[in-house]
Enzyme design. Sequence first.
Site, mmCIF file in Angstrom:
data_model
loop_
_atom_site.group_PDB
_atom_site.id
_atom_site.type_symbol
_atom_site.label_atom_id
_atom_site.label_comp_id
_atom_site.label_asym_id
_atom_site.label_seq_id
_atom_site.Cartn_x
_atom_site.Cartn_y
_atom_site.Cartn_z
ATOM 1 N N ARG A 1 -2.174 -6.054 -8.252
ATOM 2 C CA ARG A 1 -0.798 -6.882 -8.133
ATOM 3 C C ARG A 1 -0.658 -8.024 -9.325
ATOM 4 N NH1 ARG A 1 -2.682 -7.756 -1.976
ATOM 5 N NH2 ARG A 1 -4.361 -7.563 -3.295
ATOM 6 N N LYS B 1 -18.454 -5.829 5.998
ATOM 7 C CA LYS B 1 -17.098 -6.458 6.166
ATOM 8 C C LYS B 1 -16.677 -6.407 7.642
ATOM 9 C CE LYS B 1 -14.240 -5.978 2.253
ATOM 10 N NZ LYS B 1 -13.009 -5.186 1.489
ATOM 11 N N HIS C 1 0.979 -1.349 -0.111
ATOM 12 C CA HIS C 1 -0.269 -0.098 0.216
ATOM 13 C C HIS C 1 0.971 1.278 0.015
ATOM 14 C CE1 HIS C 1 -3.072 -2.578 2.232
ATOM 15 N NE2 HIS C 1 -3.500 -2.542 0.910
ATOM 16 N N SER D 1 -2.866 -8.377 2.919
ATOM 17 C CA SER D 1 -3.153 -7.957 4.227
ATOM 18 C C SER D 1 -3.592 -9.249 4.850
ATOM 19 C CB SER D 1 -4.247 -6.741 4.428
ATOM 20 O OG SER D 1 -3.623 -5.598 3.843
HETATM 21 P P1 ADP Z 1 -9.992 -3.444 -0.382
HETATM 22 O O1 ADP Z 1 -10.588 -4.172 0.559
HETATM 23 O O2 ADP Z 1 -10.421 -2.167 -0.952
HETATM 24 O O3 ADP Z 1 -9.470 -4.367 -1.662
HETATM 25 P P2 ADP Z 1 -7.042 -3.552 0.379
HETATM 26 O O4 ADP Z 1 -6.510 -2.821 1.589
HETATM 27 O O5 ADP Z 1 -7.041 -4.845 0.255
HETATM 28 O O6 ADP Z 1 -8.489 -2.896 0.199
HETATM 29 O O7 ADP Z 1 -6.359 -2.835 -0.866
HETATM 30 C C1 ADP Z 1 -6.440 -1.304 -1.189
HETATM 31 C C2 ADP Z 1 -5.857 -1.267 -2.479
HETATM 32 O O8 ADP Z 1 -4.367 -1.422 -2.508
HETATM 33 C C3 ADP Z 1 -6.330 -2.198 -3.707
HETATM 34 O O9 ADP Z 1 -6.573 -1.234 -4.752
HETATM 35 C C4 ADP Z 1 -5.272 -3.211 -3.852
HETATM 36 O O10 ADP Z 1 -5.272 -3.822 -5.061
HETATM 37 C C5 ADP Z 1 -4.174 -2.408 -3.637
HETATM 38 N N1 ADP Z 1 -3.057 -3.193 -3.192
HETATM 39 C C6 ADP Z 1 -2.957 -4.177 -1.932
HETATM 40 N N2 ADP Z 1 -2.052 -4.673 -1.702
HETATM 41 C C7 ADP Z 1 -1.081 -4.274 -2.732
HETATM 42 C C8 ADP Z 1 0.208 -4.526 -3.261
HETATM 43 N N3 ADP Z 1 1.085 -5.431 -2.279
HETATM 44 N N4 ADP Z 1 0.772 -3.789 -4.278
HETATM 45 C C9 ADP Z 1 0.159 -2.898 -4.745
HETATM 46 N N5 ADP Z 1 -1.147 -2.654 -4.385
HETATM 47 C C10 ADP Z 1 -1.748 -3.284 -3.560
#
Ligand code: ADP
Length: 158
Positions: free
Chosen positions: A90, A41, A17, A128
Site C-alpha cells: 500500500r 497470532k 486483497h 483489515s
Molecule cells: P499479513 O498478516 O500476511 O500481512 P494481510 O491479510 O494483512 O496479511 O495482507 C496480505 C497481503 O495483502 C499483504 O501483502 C498486504 O500488504 C496485502 N494487502 C493488504 N491490504 C491491501 C490493499 N488494500 N491493497 C493492496 N495490498 C493489500
Amino acid sequence: MLHAVFPGSFDPPTLGHLNIIERGSSIFDKLLVVVAVNPRKKYFFSDEERKAMMLELIKPWKNVSVEICDTLIVDFMRRRNIRILLRGVRGVDDFSYEFELSMMNKSLDSNIETVFMTTDPEYFVLRSSTIKELASFHGNVSGMVPPLVVEALKARFA
Ligand code: ADP
C-alpha cells in the site's frame, strides 16, 4: 507455467486483497491464495472461516485456488514446487515490512522470488484491522469489503 502464491491473514478479506488477486490472476497462469495460520497470532475469524470466505470470493477467477498453511510459507512453497511469492504493497510502511520479510524468506530459501504489486489507488486505505474496528462500532464498511464479508462482520458484531 507461472505459478504464484499470495499468502496473507485475510482476517477478513478486503477489496484490496481481491484487487491484488484479480490482477495477479491475469499475470500468473495459476495463483494460490494461502490463508496463513500462525499459532502466535490471534485471528478474529477462524482459519476455516477465512478459507470459506476466500473460496466464495475467488469464484470469478478460474485459475485461482485457496489453501490453508500452518507451516513456514517457504516450506509450503517448496513442497508444491512454487517459487513466486506475491505480496501487495500500500505504501512505504508496507514496503519496509514486506522488504524485510522478503529478505528473510530469501535467506530461508534462495529459490523464492517475492513479487510486489502496488495497490490500485482506490484501495490504498483499506486495512483489515481498521475495517474490523469500524465494524465493531457498526460503521458502514460496504465500500471496503465484499458483501459476504459485510454480513460476516455484522453477524459477529450483532
Ligand atoms: P499479513 O498478516 O500476511 O500481512 P494481510 O491479510 O494483512 O496479511 O495482507 C496480505 C497481503 O495483502 C499483504 O501483502 C498486504 O500488504 C496485502 N494487502 C493488504 N491490504 C491491501 C490493499 N488494500 N491493497 C493492496 N495490498 C493489500
